[in-house]
Design an enzyme around this catalytic site. Structure first.
Site, PDB file in Angstrom:
ATOM      1  CE  LYS A  13       9.139  56.646  26.785  1.00 18.12           C
ATOM      2  NZ  LYS A  13      10.112  57.562  27.411  1.00 18.12           N
ATOM      3  NE  ARG A  88       4.340  60.563  28.277  1.00 14.94           N
ATOM      4  CZ  ARG A  88       4.987  60.228  27.170  1.00 14.94           C
ATOM      5  NH1 ARG A  88       4.372  59.547  26.236  1.00 14.94           N
ATOM      6  NH2 ARG A  88       6.238  60.571  27.002  1.00 14.94           N
ATOM      7  NE  ARG A 122      15.387  62.406  21.490  1.00 13.11           N
ATOM      8  CZ  ARG A 122      14.321  62.033  22.187  1.00 13.11           C
ATOM      9  NH1 ARG A 122      13.992  60.761  22.255  1.00 13.11           N
ATOM     10  NH2 ARG A 122      13.598  62.914  22.821  1.00 13.11           N
ATOM     11  NE  ARG A 156      11.156  64.257  20.617  1.00 13.53           N
ATOM     12  CZ  ARG A 156      10.732  63.250  21.376  1.00 13.53           C
ATOM     13  NH1 ARG A 156      10.944  62.006  20.983  1.00 13.53           N
ATOM     14  NH2 ARG A 156      10.108  63.477  22.502  1.00 13.53           N
ATOM     15  NE  ARG A 167       9.873  65.341  26.493  1.00 19.10           N
ATOM     16  CZ  ARG A 167      10.973  65.079  25.791  1.00 19.10           C
ATOM     17  NH1 ARG A 167      11.721  66.058  25.347  1.00 19.10           N
ATOM     18  NH2 ARG A 167      11.313  63.832  25.530  1.00 19.10           N
TER      19      ARG A 167
HETATM   20  P1  AP5 Z   1      15.033  57.400  23.100  1.00 18.30           P
HETATM   21  O1  AP5 Z   1      14.887  55.927  22.929  1.00 18.30           O
HETATM   22  O2  AP5 Z   1      14.757  58.243  21.898  1.00 18.30           O
HETATM   23  O3  AP5 Z   1      14.253  57.915  24.397  1.00 18.30           O
HETATM   24  P2  AP5 Z   1      12.756  57.709  24.843  1.00 18.30           P
HETATM   25  O4  AP5 Z   1      12.702  56.932  26.118  1.00 18.30           O
HETATM   26  O5  AP5 Z   1      11.935  57.189  23.694  1.00 18.30           O
HETATM   27  O6  AP5 Z   1      12.410  59.186  25.243  1.00 18.30           O
HETATM   28  P3  AP5 Z   1      11.528  60.277  24.521  1.00 18.30           P
HETATM   29  O7  AP5 Z   1      12.188  61.585  24.801  1.00 18.30           O
HETATM   30  O8  AP5 Z   1      11.232  59.980  23.098  1.00 18.30           O
HETATM   31  O9  AP5 Z   1      10.231  60.052  25.369  1.00 18.30           O
HETATM   32  P4  AP5 Z   1       9.136  60.963  25.789  1.00 18.30           P
HETATM   33  O10 AP5 Z   1       8.407  59.947  26.567  1.00 18.30           O
HETATM   34  O11 AP5 Z   1       9.417  62.221  26.506  1.00 18.30           O
HETATM   35  O12 AP5 Z   1       8.573  61.490  24.393  1.00 18.30           O
HETATM   36  P5  AP5 Z   1       7.361  61.012  23.488  1.00 18.30           P
HETATM   37  O13 AP5 Z   1       7.779  61.124  22.084  1.00 18.30           O
HETATM   38  O14 AP5 Z   1       6.775  59.737  23.964  1.00 18.30           O
HETATM   39  O15 AP5 Z   1      16.533  57.710  23.598  1.00 18.30           O
HETATM   40  C1  AP5 Z   1      16.939  59.050  23.820  1.00 18.30           C
HETATM   41  C2  AP5 Z   1      18.389  59.230  23.406  1.00 18.30           C
HETATM   42  O16 AP5 Z   1      19.211  58.483  24.280  1.00 18.30           O
HETATM   43  C3  AP5 Z   1      18.722  58.713  21.991  1.00 18.30           C
HETATM   44  O17 AP5 Z   1      19.651  59.567  21.395  1.00 18.30           O
HETATM   45  C4  AP5 Z   1      19.337  57.329  22.241  1.00 18.30           C
HETATM   46  O18 AP5 Z   1      20.259  56.968  21.227  1.00 18.30           O
HETATM   47  C5  AP5 Z   1      19.995  57.526  23.600  1.00 18.30           C
HETATM   48  N1  AP5 Z   1      19.993  56.317  24.426  1.00 18.30           N
HETATM   49  C6  AP5 Z   1      18.902  55.570  24.737  1.00 18.30           C
HETATM   50  N2  AP5 Z   1      19.274  54.539  25.533  1.00 18.30           N
HETATM   51  C7  AP5 Z   1      20.613  54.663  25.733  1.00 18.30           C
HETATM   52  C8  AP5 Z   1      21.592  53.904  26.456  1.00 18.30           C
HETATM   53  N3  AP5 Z   1      21.259  52.813  27.129  1.00 18.30           N
HETATM   54  N4  AP5 Z   1      22.885  54.320  26.447  1.00 18.30           N
HETATM   55  C9  AP5 Z   1      23.241  55.443  25.738  1.00 18.30           C
HETATM   56  N5  AP5 Z   1      22.378  56.178  25.023  1.00 18.30           N
HETATM   57  C10 AP5 Z   1      21.075  55.801  25.020  1.00 18.30           C
HETATM   58  O19 AP5 Z   1       6.267  62.152  23.835  1.00 18.30           O
HETATM   59  C11 AP5 Z   1       6.421  63.491  23.391  1.00 18.30           C
HETATM   60  C12 AP5 Z   1       5.200  64.311  23.789  1.00 18.30           C
HETATM   61  O20 AP5 Z   1       3.996  63.783  23.160  1.00 18.30           O
HETATM   62  C13 AP5 Z   1       4.850  64.319  25.289  1.00 18.30           C
HETATM   63  O21 AP5 Z   1       5.622  65.280  26.004  1.00 18.30           O
HETATM   64  C14 AP5 Z   1       3.350  64.664  25.236  1.00 18.30           C
HETATM   65  O22 AP5 Z   1       3.132  66.021  24.975  1.00 18.30           O
HETATM   66  C15 AP5 Z   1       2.867  63.871  24.035  1.00 18.30           C
HETATM   67  N6  AP5 Z   1       2.427  62.506  24.365  1.00 18.30           N
HETATM   68  C16 AP5 Z   1       3.021  61.341  23.950  1.00 18.30           C
HETATM   69  N7  AP5 Z   1       2.371  60.268  24.441  1.00 18.30           N
HETATM   70  C17 AP5 Z   1       1.340  60.765  25.200  1.00 18.30           C
HETATM   71  C18 AP5 Z   1       0.333  60.151  25.995  1.00 18.30           C
HETATM   72  N8  AP5 Z   1       0.252  58.812  26.110  1.00 18.30           N
HETATM   73  N9  AP5 Z   1      -0.556  60.950  26.625  1.00 18.30           N
HETATM   74  C19 AP5 Z   1      -0.500  62.286  26.521  1.00 18.30           C
HETATM   75  N10 AP5 Z   1       0.447  62.941  25.802  1.00 18.30           N
HETATM   76  C20 AP5 Z   1       1.364  62.186  25.147  1.00 18.30           C
END
Ligand code: AP5
Length: 225
Positions: A13, A88, A122, A156, A167
């Site tokens: 994402k 979410r 990552r 992270r 998660r």
């Molecule tokens: P990356 O793009 O960084 O992954 P992502 O999908 O963004 O995953 P996240 O781990 O950031 O998502 P998340 O949803 O758990 O965390 P968030 O910060 O939203 O890619 C990951 C890695 O893979 C990178 O190294 C990249 O280079 C590699 N990669 C990607 N695509 C690839 C491909 N095609 N091929 C090869 N490599 C690839 O949330 C964190 C926390 O915040 C949550 O746990 C919660 O506590 C809170 N939170 C956030 N939003 C909410 C909400 N709406 N409601 C309640 N709590 C929330």
């Protein structure tokens, strides 16, 4: 273009949101990034949400919805935005529709096995926010250093294996009603995101253009590394 990106941790994402932000000059709004910044600055909000984020639990809806509402009131969102990590919960999806009209929800479909491997590799630059991966492209050129500013790349806290598992549990517990909600309102687009970033990015862009969701002209050229 007003879209939301939905997918499990590691779906990519953040990667695709950054690409569209850079190429079309529209904001990438990540609730995870907003929360991590508040925590690192030790603000009042940061103190309230720290334990949720560090344990991989969802921050309560009333806090999250208010944060997004305030962010979407900023003038830089007028030409569109990419929401990453929001909604979410079904409650958040419904609240979002009361705040603004969303063109599409893009579901990045990826297997848990692939996504977990991505997360274990990552690394992120604390200065410019660029995301690298130790196992996939883009890899940092030198050890764990940012190619652009030489800063030591960081992991992270919530990418620790136990927190990643939590998660995932949270994601699978909550995502089905959200997909159903966007499907029932004809706004759901599913994209297989198991392939490489170089393959998925142009595919995603083409889908958005063909569906007349992306109508903006590029503001700069962005090279996929
Ligand atoms: P990356 O793009 O960084 O992954 P992502 O999908 O963004 O995953 P996240 O781990 O950031 O998502 P998340 O949803 O758990 O965390 P968030 O910060 O939203 O890619 C990951 C890695 O893979 C990178 O190294 C990249 O280079 C590699 N990669 C990607 N695509 C690839 C491909 N095609 N091929 C090869 N490599 C690839 O949330 C964190 C926390 O915040 C949550 O746990 C919660 O506590 C809170 N939170 C956030 N939003 C909410 C909400 N709406 N409601 C309640 N709590 C929330």
């Amino acid at each position: 273009m007003k879209i939301v990106l939905i997918g499990p941790p590691g779906a990519g994402k953040g990667v695709y949101a950054q690409y569209f932000r850079d190429k079309y000059c529209i904001p990438h709004i990540s609730t995870g990034d907003i929360f991590r910044e508040e925590i690192s600055k030790n603000t009042e909000l940061g103190k309230r949400i720290k334990s949720y984020v560090e344990q991989g639990l969802l921050v309560p809806d009333e806090i999250t919805i208010e944060v997004v509402k305030r962010r979407l009131e900023q003038p830089d969102t007028l030409n569109g935005f990419i929401l990453d990590g929001f909604p979410r919960t079904l409650n958040q999806a419904k609240a979002l529709d009361e705040i603004t009209s969303i063109d599409a929800a893009i579901h990045l479909v990826v297997s848990e096995e692939v996504a977990v491997k991505r997360l274990s590799g990552r690394v992120i630059c604390p200065v410019c926010g660029r995301v690298y991966n130790l196992y996939y492209e883009p890899k940092p050129k030198f050890d764990e250093q940012c190619d652009y500013d030489g800063a030591k790349l960081m992991r992270r806290k919530d990418d620790e294996p136990e927190v990643v598992k939590q998660r995932y549990r949270v994601f699978y517990d909550t995502f089905a009603p959200i997909l159903e909600y966007y499907k029932n309102t004809s706004r759901l687009i599913e994209v297989n995101a198991d392939k490489s970033i170089k393959e998925i990015t142009p595919l995603l862009e083409r889908i958005l253009i063909e569906n007349k969701i992306l109508k903006l002209k590029p503001c700069r050229e962005v090279k996929l590394e």
